[in-house]
Design an enzyme around this catalytic site. Structure first.
Site, mmCIF file in Angstrom:
data_model
loop_
_atom_site.group_PDB
_atom_site.id
_atom_site.type_symbol
_atom_site.label_atom_id
_atom_site.label_comp_id
_atom_site.label_asym_id
_atom_site.label_seq_id
_atom_site.Cartn_x
_atom_site.Cartn_y
_atom_site.Cartn_z
ATOM 1 C CG ASP B 101 10.125 -31.592 17.599
ATOM 2 O OD1 ASP B 101 9.024 -32.116 17.350
ATOM 3 O OD2 ASP B 101 10.316 -30.825 18.557
ATOM 4 C CG HIS B 143 14.963 -24.039 19.770
ATOM 5 N ND1 HIS B 143 14.879 -23.499 21.032
ATOM 6 C CD2 HIS B 143 13.749 -23.848 19.194
ATOM 7 C CE1 HIS B 143 13.644 -22.999 21.206
ATOM 8 N NE2 HIS B 143 12.954 -23.197 20.106
ATOM 9 N N GLY B 151 14.461 -28.569 18.303
ATOM 10 C CA GLY B 151 13.368 -27.639 18.055
ATOM 11 C C GLY B 151 13.321 -27.078 16.649
ATOM 12 C CG HIS B 181 9.110 -21.983 21.481
ATOM 13 N ND1 HIS B 181 8.494 -21.607 20.311
ATOM 14 C CD2 HIS B 181 8.339 -22.956 22.017
ATOM 15 C CE1 HIS B 181 7.394 -22.319 20.148
ATOM 16 N NE2 HIS B 181 7.265 -23.145 21.172
ATOM 17 C CG ASP B 268 6.803 -18.559 18.102
ATOM 18 O OD1 ASP B 268 7.302 -17.472 18.426
ATOM 19 O OD2 ASP B 268 7.463 -19.623 18.024
#
Lengths: 228, 412
Positions: B101, B143, B151, B181, B268
């Site tokens: 990631d 994040h 993230g 998220h 998203d």
């Protein structure tokens, strides 16, 4: 993880002659639900382990919990007969006491707590009281073991119950360069084992897809199939 | 600060688009889902529609390492710098670096510092009164933690911007996170801070990274009641999303009475996002952005800073979503159709055909499973959340009033 890693070392112990009403007050004041009872503690005030040099000669004679005291003096069929709040705690204490050892694995202790439906066990090193371990300590340990404090995607994968199956799962995750923060077994039978893994990736779906392509049975996350 | 003290003095409010080409250097890896092209795709779409004037552009100002260290641990900053020079040791993993990631790339420190500087510049423009609203579409790295990359986020530009507003300007900041998220980095960095409320609507952590953002995460100590989390069920659609937004966001902002709103507008939540599971359309996303602007007019004198964030359908969804964001913030109307010039320019780069209209048509989508269950679940969660928060807010009420500096100098 061993009992000594999760136990409380500063134990508040009391003597068997302390009046029940004082024990109640102490529970309230200290926000504690279990007191080990040491024989030479007498009727004096509660104290912490390690405070007296003669701890080694104190004998553990019982344990008392908030549950043992709750019904004292109450008009209730389960109330201990003929016991009043002014009576010494020895009248209601539980004896003999189930104890743990500092080097016991926590899963053994958890099993004992559960099987006997008790909330705490004094931790004894020989004759010496060195700590206390409770169901809440077990829950804290479980939370830590689960790795839930790490930002992660949760995966559930079923693998065959045979040597190397978990290793190949972890190798497939490592191939994508993702770090695994915890692995737990959620279920097992003769044929298969289900592992719950916490993996440090935003894109858990892509990882799941990759694992499915590699032949693994990924139970979670489920496939994104909004249309069917 | 008194309400309605907009620095613009009644004429057209000044709205700025913080940008320079260096912001696209935050590219984690060539095949990485976090695409910096989204910035250029959106900017060119906005220019093609005529919604973004040259005069709106604002430069990225400086950001010192000293200020960076107000949010991130020095040992972590040092590890990022070492990794940037190609010198990431094994200790990098402990900082979340060098993973799938968060891969390490050359000059990573400089690239992400630039993104952070752009968000801090946006905050500075608004907090100082030079602009009413400002946008940094490269920002939104919600994040990133105090000492850990997570993230796709290396440094937390949002937290740095909020710190600037609180520390240098004495503002109370409401942070609203509409990424799918949970904005865990920002939440934990301000979890016990009385000057910052964090509000997030996101897909439930039960199903999605980072696994947090539950209703019972409500803040701690002086920050108790100032973390607000509305987790949404997978397949949540427009009506349910907007209903949850209306139940939670206006009331939370009203209870906190911020001087500035910082909006993280990750794109998203959209149905076509490949990394998440909500079924929200561009129309509802646009409506939520317009509502945030409206709420800022009512509660913060219009002061609003907006950033980008997640969004992993880079050609089709993100440019349209962030165009709607800019249109809401700038108070302009977009055409119904995507300009042909833009479609021609990018057609060769996109694997899928580019959209023809600025919003999509959810009525043409196949019905989601369990529609009624999803909506009633979201409604029940929102109601329970507000019940808990109202109790906490009532408890803090008098204290909050006592510690509030109403006579404080405001921006402008």
């Amino acid at each position: 993880m061993l009992v000594q890693d999760i136990m409380t070392r500063q134990v508040v112990a009391i003597g068997p002659d302390m009046p029940i009403k004082d024990v109640n007050a102490l529970m309230e004041q200290r926000n504690i639900r279990h007191f080990p009872i040491l024989e030479s503690g007498g009727s004096g005030p509660a104290r912490l382990t390690g405070e007296a040099p003669d701890d080694a000669v104190d004998r553990l004679v019982g344990i008392v919990s908030d549950r043992d005291l709750r019904l004292v003096g109450a008009e209730h069929p389960m109330a201990p007969a003929g016991v009043a709040a002014v009576d010494p705690v020895r009248r209601v204490m539980v004896s003999p006491v189930l104890t743990a050892h500092p080097l016991d694995p926590i899963e053994e202790t958890a099993k004992t707590l559960r099987e006997h439906k008790i909330g705490a066990m004094p931790v004894m090193d020989g004759d010496r009281l060195v700590g206390i371990v409770t169901g809440i300590d077990m829950l804290d340990a479980l939370v830590r073991m689960s790795g839930v404090y790490e930002a992660a995607t949760r995966l559930e994968v079923e693998v065959p119950n045979r040597p190397g199956a978990l290793a190949s799962l972890l190798a497939a995750i490592a191939e994508r360069k993702h770090n695994v923060s915890s692995v737990m077994t959620s279920r097992a039978d003769a044929e298969s084992v289900t592992f719950v893994l916490r993996v440090s990736t935003v894109d858990g779906r892509r990882l799941a897809h990759h694992l499915r392509d590699a032949g693994f049975v990924v139970l979670w996350p489920i496939d994104k199939t909004p249309t069917s | 600060m008194s309400e309605g003290a907009a620095p613009s003095g009644g004429s057209t409010p000044s709205v700025r688009f913080v940008y320079d080409a260096s912001l696209a250097a935050y590219e984690l890896a060539p095949e990485h889902p976090f695409r910096p092209e989204r910035l250029e795709l959106t900017r060119t779409l906005l220019e093609a529609t005529g919604a973004l004037d040259r005069e709106a552009y604002a430069d990225v100002g400086p950001l010192t390492e000293r200020e960076l260290a107000r949010v991130h641990a020095t040992r972590y900053i040092d590890a990022v710098k070492r990794a940037s020079r190609g010198d990431a040791g094994d200790e990098a993993y402990a900082f979340g670096l060098g993973t799938g990631d968060n891969p390490v790339f050359p000059n990573m420190h400089e690239a992400v510092l630039r993104v952070c500087a752009a968000t801090v510049s946006a905050v500075e423009l608004v907090a100082s009164g030079a602009a009413t609203r400002a946008v940094n579409l490269a920002g939104g790295l919600h994040h990133a933690m105090h000492a850990k990359a997570s993230g796709f986020c290396v440094y937390n530009d949002l937290a740095l911007g909020i710190r600037r507003a609180v520390d240098a300007h004495g503002l109370r900041v409401a942070y609203l996170d509409l990424d799918v998220h949970h904005g865990d980095g920002v939440q934990w960095l301000f979890y016990d801070t009385p000057d910052v409320m964090t509000i997030g609507l996101h897909e439930s952590g039960r199903y999605l990274f980072p696994g947090t953002g539950h209703t019972y995460e409500t803040g701690r100590g002086p920050g108790r009641g100032l973390a607000v989390n509305m987790p949404l069920e997978p397949f949540t659609e427009d009506a349910s999303f907007l209903e949850a937004f209306e139940t939670v966001v206006p009331r939370a902002l009203e209870a906190f009475r911020p001087d500035l709103i910082v909006l993280q507008a990750g794109a998203d939540m959209h149905r076509d996002d490949p990394l998440a599971d909500l079924s929200v359309s561009l129309a509802a996303m646009g409506a939520s952005y317009r509502r945030v602007v409206e709420l800022s007019e009512a509660l913060t004198g219009g002061r609003l800073v907006a950033t980008g964030g997640g969004g992993y359908d880079p050609y089709r969804t993100v440019p349209r979503a962030w165009s709607l964001l800019w249109a809401a913030v700038a108070g302009v109307t977009l055409p119904e159709r995507v300009p042909e010039t833009w479609r021609e320019r990018w057609a060769g780069s996109s694997a899928l055909p580019l959209p023809e209209t600025m919003v999509d048509d959810p009525s043409s989508w196949p019905p989601v499973p369990r529609r009624a269950t999803v909506s009633s679940h979201n409604r029940a969660v929102a109601a329970r959340l507000m019940e808990v928060l109202e109790t906490i807010w009532a408890e803090r009420g008098t204290d909050a009033e006592a510690t509030r500096h109403d006579d404080r100098e405001g921006p402008g």
